[in-house]
Design a protein around this motif. Structure first.
Motif, PDB file in Angstrom:
ATOM      1  N   ASP A  97      -5.438  71.464  34.995  1.00  0.00           N
ATOM      2  CA  ASP A  97      -5.528  72.680  36.015  1.00  0.00           C
ATOM      3  C   ASP A  97      -7.148  72.175  35.349  1.00  0.00           C
ATOM      4  O   ASP A  97      -8.270  72.860  35.999  1.00  0.00           O
ATOM      5  N   GLU A 118       8.845  71.282  41.887  1.00  0.00           N
ATOM      6  CA  GLU A 118       7.241  72.090  41.009  1.00  0.00           C
ATOM      7  C   GLU A 118       7.131  70.423  39.903  1.00  0.00           C
ATOM      8  O   GLU A 118       8.108  69.670  39.285  1.00  0.00           O
ATOM      9  N   ASP A 143       4.307  70.056  36.622  1.00  0.00           N
ATOM     10  CA  ASP A 143       3.591  69.991  36.303  1.00  0.00           C
ATOM     11  C   ASP A 143       2.226  69.414  36.319  1.00  0.00           C
ATOM     12  O   ASP A 143       1.906  68.243  36.315  1.00  0.00           O
ATOM     13  N   MET A 173      -0.613  73.366  34.569  1.00  0.00           N
ATOM     14  CA  MET A 173      -0.253  74.569  34.873  1.00  0.00           C
ATOM     15  C   MET A 173       0.874  73.891  35.879  1.00  0.00           C
ATOM     16  O   MET A 173       0.760  72.522  35.878  1.00  0.00           O
ATOM     17  N   LYS A 174       2.258  75.665  36.754  1.00  0.00           N
ATOM     18  CA  LYS A 174       2.611  74.499  37.210  1.00  0.00           C
ATOM     19  C   LYS A 174       2.557  74.623  38.958  1.00  0.00           C
ATOM     20  O   LYS A 174       1.639  75.873  38.998  1.00  0.00           O
ATOM     21  N   THR A 175       2.470  73.834  39.477  1.00  0.00           N
ATOM     22  CA  THR A 175       2.346  73.739  40.778  1.00  0.00           C
ATOM     23  C   THR A 175       3.579  73.112  41.300  1.00  0.00           C
ATOM     24  O   THR A 175       4.223  72.195  40.387  1.00  0.00           O
TER      25      THR A 175
END
Length: 558
Positions: free
Chosen positions: A178, A173, A175, A1-3
């Motif tokens: 998740d 940001e 990867d 997920m991108k965060t």
């Protein structure tokens, strides 16, 4: 997920059970504080200084399983390092996060504030690494993997860890996985079966089994299995002072505290003559072993963190909890749980009237004041020694810095325990000298409307040190503060009660107030400067002999 790096770190802290971040703001960590505020799932609690924040994080982690400590680079790290080292000594998983200078500036060796001005950014990392189980400087390339590795180490090893979060990295940001944070347990069915068989043989041949408890039984989560084994088989148990109240002290099977020659004859015989001693692997230091007079029998089962040693044979990859559960399942049907009846901890003694407070009568009265389920914090020195021999009620969590022994620990630690367990009554016992080291955090307790009951023992100095050396010397004196007046200086909200007690009647009045108080209570107990619990009177001279030897100054002064 991108965060972002900071948001991913926040998500992992919450998965680790952290609900509050304790610390001090600084320019290098403000960007992370901004992310904490926007997330809404964590609450930042600003403390008066980094050392206090570290102690508060230690207290929080003891009740919640982990904590987060937020610092700023250099000055914050080194201010907190005493608390971090204490967490290492006491096996407490504090996740230390420091806002570091921009990664790009560190890589180029640019001299900045909060450094030595040399462009060297390895020195602080090296210093903190001496007292932490894992460390990392977060970069966008490795942040996700390193955050998981370091936090997982804190939880599995029950030790503090350290993350440097550069100020220009927190909002980058990345990867990130998740899935949940995976905290593994070492397991080996083959080794578990071998250890179980060895334990079974030793147990079957034993006629005098016993159980000995130290702090790791609580830290690694197998205290309840030890109690279940004791009750299922009628096996008596004892505890080191570093394992006080982990198993219920008023239990009919409790034999009290074991400390080598400092034990009662009955307790010493129970442990040292056992032909199957099941022990949370003890770490003997002079203060919990009767100055190294403790002796464990050869027929011992030492339960470590992720291994078990039986009669000198080490079984790696065997979790103590798994071994105990498997052994309980193998007990014959004839083994029936005992009632687990609790003895009355103390008979109510006559107490009251215009009688000056004395140490001998104070501590039994304090033990009667403590309720089942309380969190009790006892400062190093008089408080810990005074309460040490008292039998506490069931389900009390007893917190002390028994190994590290840093004075001033318990006041900020009480802030941490209040935040970690707001539904439990918090009771702190602290001496005046220790109180003066970290008194600022009383203001944070008041600011947050916390409601601990704080007993300040005012005996105008370092009582434990008087009995070691310098009974009347000025170096063991402290200023005689107006302790009862301090809350009114620190807040104008009036959300506190204060009392001063010099006599037993005055203390009883104060205790009646504290029983049902709906706000913070501070009770100043005025005691003679040269009075001490009997155990401390013995401990002081023994420590002087140990520290200074046969030609030491204690012999000259005697």
């Amino acid at each position: 997920m991108k965060t972002t790096v900071g948001d991913f770190l926040i998500s992992r802290l919450k998965e680790a059970g952290v609900g509050h971040v304790l610390g001090v703001p600084g320019d290098f960590n403000l960007q992370f504080l901004d992310q904490i505020g926007r997330d809404g799932g964590l609450a930042f609690v600003g403390c008066c200084n980094e050392l206090n924040a570290g102690y508060a994080a230690d207290g929080y982690a003891r009740l919640r399983g982990a904590s987060a400590l937020l610092l700023t680079y250099g000055v914050g790290d080194l201010s907190a390092i005493c608390a971090i080292a204490g967490a290492a000594a006491e096996h407490v998983p504090v996740i230390c996060i420091t806002g570091a200078p921009p990664l790009e500036k560190m890589r180029k060796g640019v001299p900045l504030h909060h450094t030595l001005g040399t462009g060297d950014y390895a020195d602080v990392l090296i210093a903190v690494a001496q007292f932490t189980a894992a460390q990392a400087r977060l970069t966008p390339e490795t942040a996700a993997a390193e955050i998981d590795r370091v936090i997982r180490t804190a939880i599995e090893a029950r030790r503090p860890v350290y993350l440097q979060l550069p100020s220009d990295v927190s909002h980058v940001e990345i990867d990130a996985p998740d899935g949940p944070l995976l905290v593994g347990r070492m397991s080996s069915d083959e080794r578990l079966e071998a250890a179980l068989a060895h334990l079974g043989r030793l147990w079957d041949a034993a006629s005098a089994p016993a159980i000995l408890v130290d702090m790791d039984a609580e830290r690694f989560g197998y205290a309840s299995e030890l109690l279940a084994l004791a009750e299922a088989t009628g096996t008596r148990f004892a505890a080191l002072s570093t394992g006080k109240a982990i198993l219920p002290e008023a239990h009919e099977l409790s034999a009290g505290l074991y400390g080598g020659a400092a034990s009662t004859a009955e307790t010493r015989a129970l442990v040292e003559n056992s032909d199957c001693l099941i022990a949370a692997a003890p770490r003997f230091i002079e203060v919990n072993s009767g100055h190294f007079t403790a002796q464990l029998p050869q027929a011992s089962v030492l339960l470590g963190s992720h291994s078990v040693e039986i009669e000198g044979q080490v079984y790696y990859g065997v979790e103590p909890q798994a071994l105990l559960r498997a052994f309980l399942a193998c007990l014959p049907a004839s083994a029936r749980p005992r009632s687990g009846n609790q003895r009355n901890a103390h008979a109510e003694a006559s107490f009251g009237g215009p009688v000056p407070l004395t140490q001998a009568r104070l501590w039994p009265r304090m033990a009667n004041f403590i309720r089942p389920g309380d969190v009790v914090l006892a400062e190093s020195g008089t408080s810990n020694i005074g309460l040490g021999r008292e039998v506490l009620p069931a389900d009390v969590t007893y917190i002390a810095s028994n190994i590290w022994g840093s004075i001033g620990y318990t006041l900020p630690a009480t802030l941490g325990t209040c935040l970690a367990a707001p539904d439990r009554r918090q009771v702190l016992f602290i001496g005046d000298g220790s109180f003066q080291l970290t008194a600022q955090e009383l203001s944070t307790l008041l600011r947050l409307d916390q409601k601990p009951i704080i007993f300040v023992l005012n005996n105008r100095g370092y009582t434990i040190e008087r009995f070691i050396l310098g009974m009347t010397d000025a170096y063991n004196d402290v200023a005689n503060w107006n302790y009862a007046g301090l809350p009114g200086v620190l807040t104008d909200r009036g959300n506190f009660h204060v009392r001063v007690a010099s006599t037993e009647a005055e203390l009883d009045d104060a205790l009646s107030l504290a029983e049902d108080a709906d706000r913070l209570v501070l009770i100043e107990m005025r005691l003679d400067a040269f009075d001490a619990p009997n155990a401390l009177r013995r401990f002081g001279p023994a420590t002087a002999e140990f520290d200074y030897g046969p030609l030491g100054p204690q012999r000259v002064r005697a």
